[in-house]
Design an enzyme around this catalytic site. Sequence first.
Site, PDB file in Angstrom:
ATOM      1  N   ASP A 109     -17.186   7.213  -1.746  1.00 43.69           N
ATOM      2  CA  ASP A 109     -15.982   7.054  -0.916  1.00 43.69           C
ATOM      3  C   ASP A 109     -15.756   8.393  -0.221  1.00 43.69           C
ATOM      4  O   ASP A 109     -16.379   9.411  -0.569  1.00 43.69           O
ATOM      5  CB  ASP A 109     -14.783   6.666  -1.815  1.00 43.69           C
ATOM      6  N   HIS A 144      -7.391   0.809  -6.370  1.00 47.64           N
ATOM      7  CA  HIS A 144      -7.618  -0.061  -5.206  1.00 47.64           C
ATOM      8  C   HIS A 144      -8.310  -1.341  -5.701  1.00 47.64           C
ATOM      9  O   HIS A 144      -9.480  -1.604  -5.387  1.00 47.64           O
ATOM     10  CB  HIS A 144      -8.489   0.678  -4.190  1.00 47.64           C
ATOM     11  N   ARG A 154     -13.765  -8.819   1.981  1.00 47.60           N
ATOM     12  CA  ARG A 154     -12.346  -8.563   1.702  1.00 47.60           C
ATOM     13  C   ARG A 154     -11.527  -9.817   2.021  1.00 47.60           C
ATOM     14  O   ARG A 154     -10.580 -10.152   1.330  1.00 47.60           O
ATOM     15  CB  ARG A 154     -11.838  -7.374   2.536  1.00 47.60           C
ATOM     16  N   ARG A 212       0.889  -1.180   0.000  1.00 49.63           N
ATOM     17  CA  ARG A 212       0.000   0.000   0.000  1.00 49.63           C
ATOM     18  C   ARG A 212       0.912   1.210   0.000  1.00 49.63           C
ATOM     19  O   ARG A 212       1.744   1.377   0.896  1.00 49.63           O
ATOM     20  CB  ARG A 212      -0.911  -0.007   1.230  1.00 49.63           C
ATOM     21  N   CYS A 238     -16.470   1.548   0.688  1.00 51.09           N
ATOM     22  CA  CYS A 238     -15.314   0.695   0.997  1.00 51.09           C
ATOM     23  C   CYS A 238     -14.871   0.832   2.456  1.00 51.09           C
ATOM     24  O   CYS A 238     -14.152  -0.027   2.957  1.00 51.09           O
ATOM     25  CB  CYS A 238     -14.168   1.005   0.043  1.00 51.09           C
ATOM     26  N   GLN A 241     -10.197  -3.953  -3.331  1.00 49.97           N
ATOM     27  CA  GLN A 241     -11.523  -3.550  -2.867  1.00 49.97           C
ATOM     28  C   GLN A 241     -12.597  -3.946  -3.888  1.00 49.97           C
ATOM     29  O   GLN A 241     -13.690  -4.389  -3.534  1.00 49.97           O
ATOM     30  CB  GLN A 241     -11.563  -2.039  -2.633  1.00 49.97           C
TER      31      GLN A 241
HETATM   32  N1   CP Z   1     -11.296  -0.170   2.375  1.00 51.39           N
HETATM   33  C1   CP Z   1     -10.022  -0.343   2.817  1.00 51.39           C
HETATM   34  O1   CP Z   1      -9.079  -0.529   2.038  1.00 51.39           O
HETATM   35  O2   CP Z   1      -9.924  -0.370   4.174  1.00 51.39           O
HETATM   36  P1   CP Z   1      -8.560  -0.215   4.989  1.00 51.39           P
HETATM   37  O3   CP Z   1      -7.969   1.140   4.661  1.00 51.39           O
HETATM   38  O4   CP Z   1      -8.974  -0.331   6.429  1.00 51.39           O
HETATM   39  O5   CP Z   1      -7.618  -1.321   4.575  1.00 51.39           O
END
Ligand code: CP
Length: 297
Positions: free
Chosen positions: A216, A129, A284, A102, A256, A132
């Site tokens: 989002d 992403h 997830r 990430r 998300c 997701q």
């Molecule tokens: N939606 C998502 O990626 O959640 P986190 O940032 O908690 O990993």
Amino acid sequence: MRSFLSLLDFTPEELNQLIHRAIELKAILKRGEEHYPLKGKTLAMIFELSSTRTRVAFETGMFQLGGHAIFVEGSSSQFGRGEPVEDSARVLSQMVDIISIRTTDHSRLEAFNRAASVPVINAMSDTLHPCQLLADIQTFQEKRGSIAGKKVAFIGDGYNMCNSYMNAADQFGFELRIACPPGFRPDQHRIDQSNNIHLVETPQEAVENTDLVITDVWSSMGHEDVQVQRLAAFEGYQVDKKLLDLADKNALFMHCLPAHRGEEISAELLDDPRSVAWEEAGNRLHSQKALLEFLLR
Ligand code: CP
């Protein structure tokens, strides 16, 4: 060797196979069956940004599949102290079987992937992403069947989730209507490349008769310093029950998470019967397990 930096890295057939497998893995877990295909395998999870869902899903997923996961925090590792990403990729590739990252900079992820000799997963970047989206499509499929041919509305910031929905529209074959305030719209060139994606003027126009409504946060990680200015820019783009009423009567709402109640969604929306945000978050785990299994098969 395959990596997963974007939904476009897989074929539509492979993506549909992944969704199918995620649903299967969920059932295997529920039945309590032993399933350890990743015995002896290790995932290194590099996080330059905070995470709850993505991290826990990968770590639990590896454990449930018989493997092991290591959390590598950007700020407390050499990754965050200026060691070239290519060097980190070469070193970690000799120690682990798969790596998730990430990062705030998608080009760092791409550079890492070019130097790595094991599969690399995009655990969220400033551009995309894709993990997701696997959970979102799984959730829609479980609730309403195939998303192919359906209508989806994305309301809000034309950032990484919006970009990922544009890729999903092409890969899974649904119509995507996007409503974002001026200055926060996604790349017009990308929209022009697709017959499935339509930029519309208002949230109401986007949501009308759709099967799925998505939003989002208005200030994603890295944009906290401009949060106040963004509140003004996004006025009128909140998703609430009244806006959702314009969608199809069987429409679903997804987010998300984490959510900012009172900003991109009204305070009560996550508890509305049309919201499937909690199932979406739970999926997830299953969709990321399917991804790990696919990349390490
Ligand atoms: N939606 C998502 O990626 O959640 P986190 O940032 O908690 O990993």
